[in-house]
Motif scaffolding. Structure first.
Motif, PDB file in Angstrom:
ATOM      1  N   THR A  34       0.850  -1.181   0.000  1.00  0.00           N
ATOM      2  CA  THR A  34       0.000   0.000   0.000  1.00  0.00           C
ATOM      3  C   THR A  34       0.886   1.232   0.000  1.00  0.00           C
ATOM      4  O   THR A  34       1.809   1.339   0.793  1.00  0.00           O
ATOM      5  CB  THR A  34      -0.914  -0.002   1.243  1.00  0.00           C
ATOM      6  OG1 THR A  34      -1.652  -1.213   1.253  1.00  0.00           O
ATOM      7  CG2 THR A  34      -1.867   1.168   1.228  1.00  0.00           C
ATOM      8  N   ARG A  35       0.605   2.157  -0.926  1.00  0.00           N
ATOM      9  CA  ARG A  35       1.430   3.360  -1.105  1.00  0.00           C
ATOM     10  C   ARG A  35       2.880   2.954  -1.354  1.00  0.00           C
ATOM     11  O   ARG A  35       3.804   3.438  -0.712  1.00  0.00           O
ATOM     12  CB  ARG A  35       1.287   4.287   0.076  1.00  0.00           C
ATOM     13  CG  ARG A  35      -0.155   4.732   0.279  1.00  0.00           C
ATOM     14  CD  ARG A  35      -0.286   5.722   1.369  1.00  0.00           C
ATOM     15  NE  ARG A  35       0.481   6.918   1.021  1.00  0.00           N
ATOM     16  CZ  ARG A  35       0.013   8.126   1.023  1.00  0.00           C
ATOM     17  NH1 ARG A  35      -1.218   8.329   1.356  1.00  0.00           N
ATOM     18  NH2 ARG A  35       0.768   9.151   0.713  1.00  0.00           N
ATOM     19  N   ALA A  37       6.489   2.580  -2.314  1.00  0.00           N
ATOM     20  CA  ALA A  37       7.647   3.406  -2.657  1.00  0.00           C
ATOM     21  C   ALA A  37       8.874   2.528  -2.509  1.00  0.00           C
ATOM     22  O   ALA A  37       9.037   1.846  -1.498  1.00  0.00           O
ATOM     23  CB  ALA A  37       7.739   4.623  -1.742  1.00  0.00           C
ATOM     24  N   TRP A  90       0.315  -2.141 -11.433  1.00  0.00           N
ATOM     25  CA  TRP A  90       0.893  -1.666 -10.182  1.00  0.00           C
ATOM     26  C   TRP A  90       1.718  -0.418 -10.449  1.00  0.00           C
ATOM     27  O   TRP A  90       2.355  -0.283 -11.493  1.00  0.00           O
ATOM     28  CB  TRP A  90       1.794  -2.719  -9.565  1.00  0.00           C
ATOM     29  CG  TRP A  90       1.102  -3.812  -8.819  1.00  0.00           C
ATOM     30  CD1 TRP A  90      -0.188  -4.230  -8.970  1.00  0.00           C
ATOM     31  CD2 TRP A  90       1.687  -4.641  -7.834  1.00  0.00           C
ATOM     32  NE1 TRP A  90      -0.435  -5.274  -8.125  1.00  0.00           N
ATOM     33  CE2 TRP A  90       0.699  -5.550  -7.408  1.00  0.00           C
ATOM     34  CE3 TRP A  90       2.944  -4.722  -7.263  1.00  0.00           C
ATOM     35  CZ2 TRP A  90       0.931  -6.515  -6.441  1.00  0.00           C
ATOM     36  CZ3 TRP A  90       3.181  -5.694  -6.299  1.00  0.00           C
ATOM     37  CH2 TRP A  90       2.174  -6.569  -5.886  1.00  0.00           C
ATOM     38  N   THR A  91       1.730   0.500  -9.476  1.00  0.00           N
ATOM     39  CA  THR A  91       2.561   1.692  -9.552  1.00  0.00           C
ATOM     40  C   THR A  91       3.414   1.785  -8.301  1.00  0.00           C
ATOM     41  O   THR A  91       3.042   1.273  -7.237  1.00  0.00           O
ATOM     42  CB  THR A  91       1.724   2.978  -9.693  1.00  0.00           C
ATOM     43  OG1 THR A  91       0.856   3.086  -8.571  1.00  0.00           O
ATOM     44  CG2 THR A  91       0.936   2.987 -10.981  1.00  0.00           C
ATOM     45  N   ALA A  92       4.561   2.442  -8.446  1.00  0.00           N
ATOM     46  CA  ALA A  92       5.470   2.630  -7.313  1.00  0.00           C
ATOM     47  C   ALA A  92       6.217   3.934  -7.496  1.00  0.00           C
ATOM     48  O   ALA A  92       6.588   4.290  -8.616  1.00  0.00           O
ATOM     49  CB  ALA A  92       6.459   1.467  -7.214  1.00  0.00           C
ATOM     50  N   TRP A  93       6.435   4.645  -6.404  1.00  0.00           N
ATOM     51  CA  TRP A  93       7.297   5.809  -6.418  1.00  0.00           C
ATOM     52  C   TRP A  93       8.719   5.308  -6.212  1.00  0.00           C
ATOM     53  O   TRP A  93       8.980   4.543  -5.285  1.00  0.00           O
ATOM     54  CB  TRP A  93       6.910   6.783  -5.310  1.00  0.00           C
ATOM     55  CG  TRP A  93       7.835   7.946  -5.233  1.00  0.00           C
ATOM     56  CD1 TRP A  93       8.851   8.153  -4.346  1.00  0.00           C
ATOM     57  CD2 TRP A  93       7.861   9.060  -6.121  1.00  0.00           C
ATOM     58  NE1 TRP A  93       9.489   9.324  -4.619  1.00  0.00           N
ATOM     59  CE2 TRP A  93       8.906   9.906  -5.704  1.00  0.00           C
ATOM     60  CE3 TRP A  93       7.097   9.431  -7.226  1.00  0.00           C
ATOM     61  CZ2 TRP A  93       9.216  11.094  -6.351  1.00  0.00           C
ATOM     62  CZ3 TRP A  93       7.404  10.614  -7.873  1.00  0.00           C
ATOM     63  CH2 TRP A  93       8.444  11.429  -7.432  1.00  0.00           C
ATOM     64  N   TRP A 100       7.646   8.207 -10.881  1.00  0.00           N
ATOM     65  CA  TRP A 100       6.681   7.116 -10.785  1.00  0.00           C
ATOM     66  C   TRP A 100       7.009   6.022 -11.776  1.00  0.00           C
ATOM     67  O   TRP A 100       7.397   6.290 -12.914  1.00  0.00           O
ATOM     68  CB  TRP A 100       5.270   7.628 -11.068  1.00  0.00           C
ATOM     69  CG  TRP A 100       4.719   8.437  -9.949  1.00  0.00           C
ATOM     70  CD1 TRP A 100       4.653   9.800  -9.880  1.00  0.00           C
ATOM     71  CD2 TRP A 100       4.154   7.941  -8.737  1.00  0.00           C
ATOM     72  NE1 TRP A 100       4.091  10.175  -8.693  1.00  0.00           N
ATOM     73  CE2 TRP A 100       3.772   9.056  -7.969  1.00  0.00           C
ATOM     74  CE3 TRP A 100       3.948   6.666  -8.226  1.00  0.00           C
ATOM     75  CZ2 TRP A 100       3.189   8.935  -6.714  1.00  0.00           C
ATOM     76  CZ3 TRP A 100       3.361   6.543  -6.978  1.00  0.00           C
ATOM     77  CH2 TRP A 100       2.995   7.667  -6.238  1.00  0.00           C
TER      78      TRP A 100
END
Length: 181
Positions: A34-35, A37, A90-93, A100
């Motif tokens: 979750t969130r 990074a 899916w995304t990630a910082w 991103w």
């Protein structure tokens, strides 16, 4: 079905012994994903002294404790590495790249124009691709850009809508049926 469809969180099954173990596993997954990074996506082996909660995207070709985990999210949790296979979307910082990333189903890609939202962004594209000339690109039917702060009323703003120029049917553009913004 014993896991949730999107994050593969384990369900507590009826009459399951030690259900707290299953629950804690789900909490660990949520804490990692979750969130999301990550520190980087260039490492092929674990760092020598990871801190609890550190996350990386495993680069190919992975070696050592990460061997066979190319592209996975590696999270150092409770003194050991846990690996999560990403799903498309899916995304990630990525703090190392200040940008991103998204997983396209086979590899992690940097979002076009995402470079550096926190702090001082160099370019930003929202539903459009920013470039060195158009550092802010917004693809939208309408947009709102706050311009000043007023003490009594809050934000003053300027609303922008695309302009449409009407062309007579006798002009070349009118015969082609075009509206010009």
């Amino acid at each position: 079905m014993q896991t949730s469809p999107n994050l593969a969180l384990p369900y507590i099954m009826p009459l399951q012994a030690q259900s707290h173990v299953t629950h804690n596993e789900a909490i660990r997954r949520l804490d990692c994903l979750t969130r999301l990074a990550v520190i980087d996506r260039t490492r092929t082996e674990p760092p020598p002294a990871p801190a609890d909660g550190d996350r990386h995207i495993v680069a190919a070709p992975a070696t050592g404790a990460w061997e066979g985990r190319d592209g996975a999210v590696a999270a150092f949790q409770d003194g050991a590495w846990a690996f999560y296979a990403p799903a498309e979307g899916w995304t990630a910082w990525c703090t190392g790249e200040t940008g991103w990333l998204h997983f396209d189903g086979s590899d992690w890609q940097q979002h076009a124009g995402s470079g550096g939202l926190p702090g001082n962004p160099d370019q930003l594209g929202i539903n459009a691709t920013a470039d060195s000339v158009n550092r802010l690109a917004v693809g939208s039917d309408a947009s709102l850009f706050p311009t000043t702060v007023r003490a009594t009323t809050g934000w003053s703003s300027t609303r922008r809508k695309p302009r449409t120029r009407q062309v007579s049917s006798s002009s070349p553009a009118g015969r082609a049926g075009r509206n010009w913004a």
